[in-house]
Design a protein around this motif. Structure first.
Motif, PDB file in Angstrom:
ATOM      1  N   VAL A 225       0.857  -1.195   0.000  1.00 12.04           N
ATOM      2  CA  VAL A 225       0.000   0.000   0.000  1.00 12.04           C
ATOM      3  C   VAL A 225       0.895   1.249   0.000  1.00 12.04           C
ATOM      4  O   VAL A 225       1.753   1.406   0.864  1.00 12.04           O
ATOM      5  CB  VAL A 225      -0.921   0.010   1.235  1.00 12.04           C
ATOM      6  N   LEU A 226       0.679   2.089  -1.004  1.00 11.75           N
ATOM      7  CA  LEU A 226       1.444   3.345  -1.117  1.00 11.75           C
ATOM      8  C   LEU A 226       0.561   4.475  -0.603  1.00 11.75           C
ATOM      9  O   LEU A 226      -0.617   4.569  -0.980  1.00 11.75           O
ATOM     10  CB  LEU A 226       1.823   3.567  -2.580  1.00 11.75           C
ATOM     11  N   LYS A 227       1.139   5.303   0.243  1.00 12.48           N
ATOM     12  CA  LYS A 227       0.382   6.428   0.794  1.00 12.48           C
ATOM     13  C   LYS A 227       0.819   7.702   0.080  1.00 12.48           C
ATOM     14  O   LYS A 227       2.012   7.976  -0.020  1.00 12.48           O
ATOM     15  CB  LYS A 227       0.596   6.543   2.290  1.00 12.48           C
ATOM     16  N   CYS A 228      -0.150   8.447  -0.420  1.00 10.50           N
ATOM     17  CA  CYS A 228       0.182   9.689  -1.123  1.00 10.50           C
ATOM     18  C   CYS A 228      -1.005  10.653  -1.052  1.00 10.50           C
ATOM     19  O   CYS A 228      -2.065  10.294  -0.546  1.00 10.50           O
ATOM     20  CB  CYS A 228       0.537   9.390  -2.583  1.00 10.50           C
ATOM     21  N   SER A 229      -0.800  11.827  -1.583  1.00 11.00           N
ATOM     22  CA  SER A 229      -1.914  12.778  -1.633  1.00 11.00           C
ATOM     23  C   SER A 229      -2.775  12.443  -2.854  1.00 11.00           C
ATOM     24  O   SER A 229      -2.347  11.729  -3.760  1.00 11.00           O
ATOM     25  CB  SER A 229      -1.367  14.197  -1.764  1.00 11.00           C
ATOM     26  N   GLU A 230      -3.982  13.012  -2.886  1.00  9.56           N
ATOM     27  CA  GLU A 230      -4.905  12.723  -3.979  1.00  9.56           C
ATOM     28  C   GLU A 230      -4.312  13.181  -5.328  1.00  9.56           C
ATOM     29  O   GLU A 230      -4.498  12.511  -6.349  1.00  9.56           O
ATOM     30  CB  GLU A 230      -6.235  13.429  -3.701  1.00  9.56           C
ATOM     31  N   GLY A 267      10.546   7.731  -2.387  1.00 10.72           N
ATOM     32  CA  GLY A 267      10.115   8.948  -1.708  1.00 10.72           C
ATOM     33  C   GLY A 267       8.720   8.836  -1.121  1.00 10.72           C
ATOM     34  O   GLY A 267       8.338   9.623  -0.259  1.00 10.72           O
ATOM     35  N   TYR A 268       7.956   7.844  -1.590  1.00 13.85           N
ATOM     36  CA  TYR A 268       6.626   7.623  -1.005  1.00 13.85           C
ATOM     37  C   TYR A 268       6.707   6.548   0.074  1.00 13.85           C
ATOM     38  O   TYR A 268       7.600   5.686   0.029  1.00 13.85           O
ATOM     39  CB  TYR A 268       5.636   7.156  -2.076  1.00 13.85           C
ATOM     40  N   VAL A 269       5.747   6.613   0.988  1.00 14.25           N
ATOM     41  CA  VAL A 269       5.690   5.557   2.016  1.00 14.25           C
ATOM     42  C   VAL A 269       4.976   4.356   1.412  1.00 14.25           C
ATOM     43  O   VAL A 269       3.828   4.455   0.967  1.00 14.25           O
ATOM     44  CB  VAL A 269       4.924   6.051   3.268  1.00 14.25           C
TER      45      VAL A 269
END
Lengths: 292, 244
Positions: A225-230, A267-269
């Motif tokens: 699962v990658l967490k990012c902004s919309e 750079g993304y979680v």
């Protein structure tokens, strides 16, 4: 059919009024446990009934240890044990009287094994079944299922509604059962934590269609699962995305190839995930404004 | 055969208590009937009723003589019918679908089981009736008994098991059964009443039946066997669909 597969489904289709089991195909290797996962009404029980030839399929073939499930039905059923979500034995019987009935139904019935399992599960021999708790009833089913020399054990939501201690005892028994390379378990459940614990492979089903099938370790290793902004969702390639869940603080993106994604989206979680989450993201994709 | 025995054993274990109660009731009523009939010659209630009615077929002696048999048929038969709904409710039919047995074998076993129960209880009933007639010193209408037993078998077993399967053993099945029996009894009564008012000689018909009882019994048995086969096939088909 590969001699390495205990169970092989190819293009199994069955049409009901309002539901279709659609082109279901998967293999269960010998000596392994396969988790068969899906939400309620996904088609798990229908698939199991097709395997048992309770349902006559519109198309497709099912082979069990190399034998056709329709043409060789009588030959293979002696080698199959099924554990249902409810005890299918008359509740006025006792485990002891049940043994006298069951020994007439199976050629390879092993009474000693049955009583050993009863003792192991601390089940009383002379108590009527209707006085048993749900956990005791399920244990009794397991005792019966594992006492007639079956090679393939099919479990239909058998661990649902059981407390963790009983579930754990049952899972231990299944692991012992597959110790012999010939023995195989197909375990339908929506409790993915159990599947994650013991299943070598897993198959997801939803709406009568297979979503995903493979080794549990591979599926867990591949997905993340990658967490990012919309806004950042557009930076992720479509072919890498299973689905996206929008939330107040951004978006959770289920990726289908973690190794590649970790390189591409530095750079993304990116977090490891669970079978529960994977199922959720596959089932929910495009299902509402929060899901894409 | 192995499977059939196991299925029967399951039902016997399941109904053990009810069977003991039914057997005790039947034995009790039979003893009562025999004792009652034995006291006939000394002038009991039966004697009084007979004097009032003056009708051989309507005596209290016959009533008490037939009663054990009827009770046998009704109590034991109905108890075994009950296993149809029990099997469905507790998932037994689903379990049998995992066994290497056909639905037809399951239906045939159930039919055979119920038929055997009826036959055994019928035999007990006939013995009871014969005992009653013997101790009361009356003529024995054996032919009537055999014809009645044949017709009962035909009606109660072979036609009604598919009914029970069709209604999935629910209360509707019992209601339908009693409704069917009620209709049958009504038709029989209507035939008797019509024959009494018309030129049809009922006594002559009864005499014909009695004179040819052996042949009629054989014909009825043959019909029963044919209906048994049809009943098994229909039951198996309904059962197969039900399990699915």
């Amino acid at each position: 059919m590969s001699q390495e597969n205990a169970l092989e489904l190819r293009g199994v289709t069955h049409r009901f009024d309002g539901f279709t089991l659609d082109n279901v195909s998967f293999d269960v290797p010998k000596g392994s446990i396969m988790g068969f996962v899906g939400q309620n009404g996904a088609g798990k029980t229908t698939t199991i009934r097709s395997i048992l030839n309770i349902l006559h399929n519109d198309s497709g073939t099912i082979k069990i240890y190399g034998f056709d499930s329709v043409n060789d039905e009588m030959k293979i059923k002696e080698d199959i044990a099924v554990v249902f979500d409810e005890l299918p034995f008359p509740d006025m019987l006792t485990p002891s009287s049940l043994e006298k009935v069951l020994k007439g139904l199976y050629k390879k019935w092993d009474g000693t094994r049955y009583y050993e399992l009863l003792d192991r599960f601390s089940l009383p021999r002379k108590k009527k079944i209707h006085d048993f708790s749900r956990g005791m009833k399920m244990k009794l089913q397991i005792c019966a299922a594992l006492s007639h020399g079956a090679k393939l054990l099919i479990m239909d939501e058998a661990t649902s509604g059981l407390d963790p201690v009983v579930r754990s005892e049952m899972l231990d028994i299944f692991l012992e059962f597959i110790g012999d390379e010939e023995h195989t378990v197909l375990m339908s459940s929506h409790i993915t934590s159990d599947i994650e614990k013991i299943a070598d492979s897993v198959t997801f089903i939803d709406g009568g269609k297979i979503l995903l099938s493979g080794y549990t370790s591979d599926i867990l290793a591949d997905h993340a699962v990658l967490k990012c902004s919309e806004e950042d969702i557009s930076k992720i390639a479509d072919e890498d995305i299973v689905s996206v869940r929008l939330c107040d603080f951004g978006a959770d993106v289920m990726l289908r190839n973690r190794t590649v994604s970790e390189e591409n989206y530095d750079g993304y979680v990116i977090n490891r995930t669970t079978l529960d989450e994977i199922l959720l993201f596959y089932v929910k994709r495009n299902s509402g404004k929060e899901w894409r | 055969m192995r499977y059939a025995v196991a299925f029967i054993r399951k039902d016997i274990y399941y109904l053990r208590k009810q069977l003991i109660i039914a057997a005790c009731s039947v034995v009790g009523f039979t003893i009562f009937g025999v004792l009652f009939c034995g006291s006939y010659k000394y002038g009991n209630l039966a004697k009084l009723l007979e004097n009032d009615c003056n009708d051989t077929y309507m005596t209290a002696t016959s009533l008490f003589g037939v009663l054990p048999g009827v009770l046998c048929l009704l109590s034991l038969g109905v108890i075994f019918w009950g296993t149809v709904s029990n099997d469905r409710r507790n998932g037994w039919y689903m379990f049998t679908s995992t066994l290497p047995v056909s639905k037809r074998l399951i239906a045939v076993t159930k039919l055979g089981e119920i038929a055997a129960v009826f036959v055994i209880s019928g035999v007990i009933g006939v013995v009871g009736i014969l005992s009653c007639y013997t101790v009361s010193g009356r003529d024995i209408a054996v032919n009537d008994i055999f014809i009645m037993a044949d017709v009962l078998l035909f009606l109660l077993i072979f036609l009604l098991l598919p009914t029970f399967y069709f209604f999935k053993g629910r209360e509707t099945a019992s209601f339908f059964t009693f409704f069917l029996m009620y209709i049958t009894a009504d038709i029989a009564t209507a035939v008797i009443m019509l024959s009494m008012k018309s030129d049809l000689d009922l006594q002559k018909a009864m005499t014909f039946l009695q004179d040819n009882a052996a042949v009629i019994s054989f014909i009825l048995i043959a019909v029963n066997i044919a209906v048994f086969a049809v009943s098994a096939a229909v039951s198996a088909k309904i059962l197969g669909k039900d399990v699915r």
